[in-house]
Design an enzyme around this catalytic site. Sequence first.
Site, PDB file in Angstrom:
ATOM      1  N   GLU A 170       0.966  -1.034  -0.031  1.00  0.00           N
ATOM      2  CA  GLU A 170       0.088  -0.036  -0.026  1.00  0.00           C
ATOM      3  C   GLU A 170       0.928   1.125   0.143  1.00  0.00           C
ATOM      4  OE1 GLU A 170      -2.863  -0.183   3.182  1.00  0.00           O
ATOM      5  OE2 GLU A 170      -3.741  -2.079   2.467  1.00  0.00           O
ATOM      6  N   HIS A 180      -8.242   1.330   1.541  1.00  0.00           N
ATOM      7  CA  HIS A 180      -8.203   1.233   3.014  1.00  0.00           C
ATOM      8  C   HIS A 180      -8.996   2.188   3.721  1.00  0.00           C
ATOM      9  CE1 HIS A 180      -5.373  -0.770   5.881  1.00  0.00           C
ATOM     10  NE2 HIS A 180      -6.288  -0.691   6.332  1.00  0.00           N
TER      11      HIS A 180
END
Length: 529
Positions: A260, A279
């Site tokens: 990420e 997220h």
Amino acid sequence: MKILVADKISAKGVAYLREQPGFEVVEAYGSSPEQVLELVKDVHAIAVRSETKITREVLDAAPELKVVGRAGVGVDNVDVEAATERGVVVMNTPSGNTIATAELTFTHLLCGARPVPQAAATMKAGKWDRKAFAGVELFHKTLGIVGMGRIGGEVAKRAKAFGMRVVAYDPYLAPSRAKAMQVEGVELDTLLAESDFITVHMPLTDDTKYMIDEAALEKCKSGVRLFNCARGGIIKETALIAALKTGHVAAAGLDVYEDEPLAVDSELRSLPNVSLTPHLGASTAEAQAAVGVEIAEQITDVLKSGVIRNAVNMPSIDGAALKVLGPYLDLGTKLGTLVQQISPAQIAALKITYWGKIVDLDANAVTRAIQRGFLRRISADDVNDVNAPFLLKSLGIEAEVTKSNSDSDYTDLIQVEVVDGEGTSHRAVGTLLGKAQQPRIVGINGREVEVAAEGKLLVLENLDLPGMVGEIGTLLGRAGVNIADMSLSRLVQGETAYMVVRVDSEPKEAAREEIKAHPKIKLAKFVQL
């Protein structure tokens, strides 16, 4: 005490900390790593979200630090191993974002069944493609939930409301809880084979990494739909991409990724049958307020009363549990200290055995108290319940815990035993007596004794001859040492006996040497509890 709020948590959480007498709160959002190193020099607690990295270097720069609190679930930005070595508690707030993550999961489930994001995109592009976006219903479909913790349980409730059959895999799911939640507990292979929709809610560990890989996907129905709002890496992305391309996986919804932020050129971005969010699991106003207040309360509890909740590197003890376990913690600490002082320096193993009511309690905190007691006089480091297991292991001492169902003569019994390099055992046994649950030593090295587990003890093994009690009393009297109480024990008449003498003050070195040199005394240890 000084608290550094390194990342922006809810204003209510900061206000709660500022309301505590004796707390100095420093808000330093967006600080550079160099600034963080300066800020932590005298702090006792740090509150973070995901932005600030609490590295080994930061921990080294914070000698007063006692606790790091993460307002959220993941602690990827905290070096938990380094914190544990230094005795720093690391806590998170696993319940604050439960509803938010469960609702986002169900949003992805719905988008996997009905391609709403894709249809919305074409509408904004000026199209009207009704036939291109046919979906399926959740009603009467089987949802497989991998991981039945708080979030998995909330997802199950919502699935039942949609008329879904819910099967669940969780190695720790008790049949009684599964029945209460109206879900079917099954093995993972059964879940994979029977589910129309699968959602994962496990932590990312060595055991769960790539839990859903090529082999797992082969066991799934053709047209299965997969969802992950837990942790990237539980579903293997390369395997998922391949299955999405062939249609074996009809749709997927992801909020988390192996790396990420998700790479700009990731194939996931170009697949039409995937819904992606960046997220967002805890990204609701309610969740952020909840985790901010929760971490502020947890930090306050640690600093003010030693109550620890939601720790990721030690057993958590809330107020109710501490009230029950408190006397055991005291007894365990003293047994550990006693055994260390009656044992040789070189130890290979530390063995702890529990009998009685404590067997039915969560004794992890007691085990750590015993380890801390054993280490506190011999470790150069500051020993606490967080780093005691690490320090013990660093000394090459293996720890072993047994909960025994065999009968004992006491309601509760704890035995702490060490084995030296030659295989010789040295042990002490203790219990709690009376309504006040006073800690008592009831056995040392196989001899039955009975003495209060407090203060200063003189532990003697002497020849079983008349007059020995008088000789020891005279020696201590000449040294100006008063005897508080005494316990005598022997196995066979005329051989050796044990004498445990609790004294009001420590004998001076000359008196101790005189006792050790006595021809009728085989062992003499002065112990401070």
